[in-house]
Design a protein around this motif. Structure first.
Motif, PDB file in Angstrom:
ATOM      1  N   PRO A 488       0.866  -1.363  -0.046  1.00  0.00           N
ATOM      2  CA  PRO A 488       0.078   0.116   0.008  1.00  0.00           C
ATOM      3  C   PRO A 488       0.975   1.108  -0.061  1.00  0.00           C
ATOM      4  O   PRO A 488       1.969   1.234   0.584  1.00  0.00           O
ATOM      5  CB  PRO A 488      -0.657   0.035   1.228  1.00  0.00           C
ATOM      6  CG  PRO A 488      -0.497  -1.433   1.730  1.00  0.00           C
ATOM      7  CD  PRO A 488       0.549  -2.178   1.205  1.00  0.00           C
ATOM      8  N   LEU A 489       0.467   2.256  -0.706  1.00  0.00           N
ATOM      9  CA  LEU A 489       1.088   3.527  -0.834  1.00  0.00           C
ATOM     10  C   LEU A 489       0.558   4.624   0.005  1.00  0.00           C
ATOM     11  O   LEU A 489       0.848   5.823  -0.591  1.00  0.00           O
ATOM     12  CB  LEU A 489       1.489   3.801  -2.594  1.00  0.00           C
ATOM     13  CG  LEU A 489       1.965   2.728  -3.199  1.00  0.00           C
ATOM     14  CD1 LEU A 489       2.136   3.127  -4.640  1.00  0.00           C
ATOM     15  CD2 LEU A 489       3.502   2.461  -2.543  1.00  0.00           C
ATOM     16  N   GLY A 490      -0.426   4.359   0.697  1.00  0.00           N
ATOM     17  CA  GLY A 490      -0.966   5.386   1.447  1.00  0.00           C
ATOM     18  C   GLY A 490      -2.460   5.447   0.781  1.00  0.00           C
ATOM     19  O   GLY A 490      -2.799   5.034   0.152  1.00  0.00           O
ATOM     20  N   GLN A 491      -3.085   6.474   1.561  1.00  0.00           N
ATOM     21  CA  GLN A 491      -4.437   6.569   1.322  1.00  0.00           C
ATOM     22  C   GLN A 491      -4.836   8.089   1.079  1.00  0.00           C
ATOM     23  O   GLN A 491      -4.224   9.174   1.735  1.00  0.00           O
ATOM     24  CB  GLN A 491      -5.380   6.195   2.678  1.00  0.00           C
ATOM     25  CG  GLN A 491      -6.928   6.001   2.401  1.00  0.00           C
ATOM     26  CD  GLN A 491      -7.462   5.362   3.410  1.00  0.00           C
ATOM     27  OE1 GLN A 491      -7.021   4.279   4.029  1.00  0.00           O
ATOM     28  NE2 GLN A 491      -8.679   5.903   3.894  1.00  0.00           N
ATOM     29  N   PHE A 492      -5.702   8.634   0.146  1.00  0.00           N
ATOM     30  CA  PHE A 492      -5.781   9.810  -0.370  1.00  0.00           C
ATOM     31  C   PHE A 492      -7.214  10.092  -0.756  1.00  0.00           C
ATOM     32  O   PHE A 492      -7.666   9.059  -1.243  1.00  0.00           O
ATOM     33  CB  PHE A 492      -4.623  10.274  -1.276  1.00  0.00           C
ATOM     34  CG  PHE A 492      -4.783   9.628  -2.510  1.00  0.00           C
ATOM     35  CD1 PHE A 492      -5.218  10.154  -3.706  1.00  0.00           C
ATOM     36  CD2 PHE A 492      -4.161   8.422  -2.732  1.00  0.00           C
ATOM     37  CE1 PHE A 492      -5.503   9.706  -4.808  1.00  0.00           C
ATOM     38  CE2 PHE A 492      -4.106   7.595  -4.005  1.00  0.00           C
ATOM     39  CZ  PHE A 492      -4.802   8.286  -4.962  1.00  0.00           C
ATOM     40  N   VAL A 493      -7.722  11.376  -0.782  1.00  0.00           N
ATOM     41  CA  VAL A 493      -9.020  11.791  -1.422  1.00  0.00           C
ATOM     42  C   VAL A 493      -8.570  12.586  -2.556  1.00  0.00           C
ATOM     43  O   VAL A 493      -7.552  13.223  -2.524  1.00  0.00           O
ATOM     44  CB  VAL A 493      -9.762  12.352  -0.242  1.00  0.00           C
ATOM     45  CG1 VAL A 493     -10.231  11.311   0.631  1.00  0.00           C
ATOM     46  CG2 VAL A 493      -9.233  13.565   0.074  1.00  0.00           C
ATOM     47  N   ALA A 494      -9.442  12.729  -3.413  1.00  0.00           N
ATOM     48  CA  ALA A 494      -9.228  13.645  -4.754  1.00  0.00           C
ATOM     49  C   ALA A 494     -10.554  14.335  -4.866  1.00  0.00           C
ATOM     50  O   ALA A 494     -11.796  13.560  -4.892  1.00  0.00           O
ATOM     51  CB  ALA A 494      -8.766  12.730  -5.845  1.00  0.00           C
TER      52      ALA A 494
END
Length: 520
Positions: A488-494
């Motif tokens: 996993p490369l992290g969690q983000f919103v867009a």
């Protein structure tokens, strides 16, 4: 503004007025710029977000989830469940019809479920637990389980790719390894084949025969009202053209807005920018477990140990408030969140030492599949190119478009790593997360093999209560992380952005485009 972007901006009105779009009044047409345009319209065939979003317009589902993750009936009118949970009977709503006018029948439903189950991770567990799945009459069908499976409704209500959409039996009988090329369902919009231009636009027309449910729409559930006569998906890969088109009203909706252009849109009172999917996305670095050197778990784990999530998150999120470090394959903030088996922190020096100890030949090029027209995925690949180079690998960056990317990654030869993003709701259980399939050559792209993971997934599917599910979920996560299934490369919103005169824009884990109104 660069000359290339200026030319694209000046050409925008001409681009958007092509074809039959001028036949419909501007007010009755919703013009949408998705992150990418797909050429695959089979919702059972690919995890492409654009395919999923197209499918939500063209098809419908038996059940759908609301914002509390509760399965709600959609095409189904009523259902029964036996006390032991083994026998289920479902009855469709009256008057459901496909876009060619033919009625939706129980045979269409059973054929669609079987086809979806042959492709989808969660669907495969449902089909594996199925003793029989047969029509009872034109509107009813029966599901008989051979063993416990506690997620029947959750499976049929699965919101993310691959979604269990219902299609006509004749299409559902297409071999699962071959995509359906005729997008036809019973959903609120019809695919307009005569106006389709690959790589340029996808056009939908309102399905006048569609019968929305009476309940309020919440996420994918409830009444989906086709409020526009037409919806057009338009390819505008240049960000400057997207911003210009939205600012001038030539386009109405941008699916995904890079953070560096947000200040421009936020200063424009004619535009609104908002995060519509609060759970956001997980970045993924996926290894090809069939190809050296990543067929060696020591090499996979060394790369995982070297990953610094903040580098990736800076590339895809742009703003600190849009991102969070997260090492859980289920995503953070989900019921089964855990870091079991994951490297606790980045340690580049130890990663280099472990690579040397593995004996891997780093002089042979490792290929990264790099879809340059998918900005979010492409940004992740550039970070990995730098990381792997610093680790001593020889990196071959293979640039292509997104549709080529999907085709290439489906073949085990010719690549070593790819990147992608997936919505966190699609990752939140061992059965929904396709990247946790441990069936090897019979599994999902990357093809990791682990008996421990498969045993844990089976235990999760058969669990009778929530504590048993949590225990099984942790077992799966630990085994998959220790085997280096992916990093996993992290969690983000867009954020998305749309014209301010649009009201009632839906939120949820996909791009939902029903019920939107222009003006008051």
């Amino acid at each position: 503004m660069h000359r290339r972007a200026l030319v694209a901006t000046l050409a925008l009105p001409t681009l958007l007025s092509r074809g039959a779009a001028a036949q419909a009044s501007r007010a009755a047409t919703l013009r949408v710029v998705p992150e990418t345009l797909t050429t695959i319209f089979d919702p059972h065939f690919t995890t492409s977000f654009t395919t999923r979003d197209v499918a939500y317009l063209v098809y419908d589902t038996l059940f759908a989830v609301n914002d509390r993750w509760e399965p709600k009936p959609q095409m189904v009118e009523r259902w029964t469940e036996s006390p032991d949970g083994r026998d289920w009977t479902f009855t469709l709503r009256e008057g459901l019809a496909f876009h060619d006018g033919s009625p939706v029948t129980a045979e269409d439903c059973t054929a669609s479920i079987r086809r979806w189950g042959a492709r989808d991770s969660l669907g495969a567990f449902l089909i594996a637990a199925t003793e029989s799945l047969e029509p009872v009459d034109a509107r009813s069908f029966r599901l008989r389980l051979s063993r416990p499976f506690g997620l029947v409704l959750q499976a049929l209500a699965k919101p993310g790719a691959m979604v269990p959409m219902i299609m006509p039996k004749r299409l559902a009988e297409t071999p699962p390894a071959r995509p359906v090329t005729e997008p036809m369902g019973s959903g609120p919009y019809r695919f307009v084949a005569s106006e389709y231009r690959a790589g340029d636009r996808i056009v939908f027309a309102r399905n006048e025969a569609y019968r929305p449910r009476p309940e309020p729409s919440v996420w994918a559930s409830g009444g989906k009202r086709p409020t526009f006569e037409r919806i057009e998906f338009i390819a505008l890969p240049d960000v400057s053209s997207q911003v210009s088109g939205l600012s001038t009203g030539e386009v109405d909706y941008l699916e995904r807005v890079p953070a560096d252009v947000l200040p421009v849109l936020e200063r424009n009172c004619a535009v609104r920018a908002q995060v519509v999917s609060p759970f956001g996305y997980q970045g993924i670095l996926r290894f090809n477990h069939t190809q050296a050197p990543f067929d060696d778990v020591r090499v996979r784990r060394a790369v995982m140990l070297a990953v610094k999530q903040s580098d990736y998150l800076a590339a895809v999120s742009g703003r600190a408030e849009f991102a969070r470090d997260c090492r859980s394959m289920y995503g953070c903030g989900t019921p089964y969140e855990t870091n079991a088996g994951m490297p606790a922190a980045t340690d580049f020096t130890t990663a280099q030492a472990e690579l040397r100890a593995s004996g891997a030949d780093l002089s042979k090029p490792v290929s990264i599949l790099h879809p340059a027209d998918a900005p979010g995925i492409a940004a992740l690949g550039l970070v990995s190119q730098d990381l792997l180079t610093r680790l001593g690998f020889t990196v071959d960056m293979q640039t292509m478009d997104l549709n080529t990317f999907f085709g290439r990654r489906a073949r085990p030869e010719g690549w070593h790593i790819f990147h992608t993003t997936n919505t966190v709701p699609d990752m939140q259980t061992p059965l929904q997360n396709a990247y946790l399939n441990g069936a090897g050559a019979r599994g999902f792209v990357g093809w990791p093999a682990s008996e421990a993971v498969e045993a844990g997934r089976s235990a999760f599917a058969a669990a009778a209560d929530e504590p048993a599910r949590k225990s099984a979920a942790e077992q799966v996560h630990r085994a998959a992380a220790e085997a280096g299934f992916y990093m996993p490369l992290g969690q983000f919103v867009a954020p998305s952005a749309w014209r301010a005169e649009l009201n009632d824009v839906p939120t949820g884990p996909a791009m939902f485009l029903w019920n939107i109104r222009r003006g008051g």
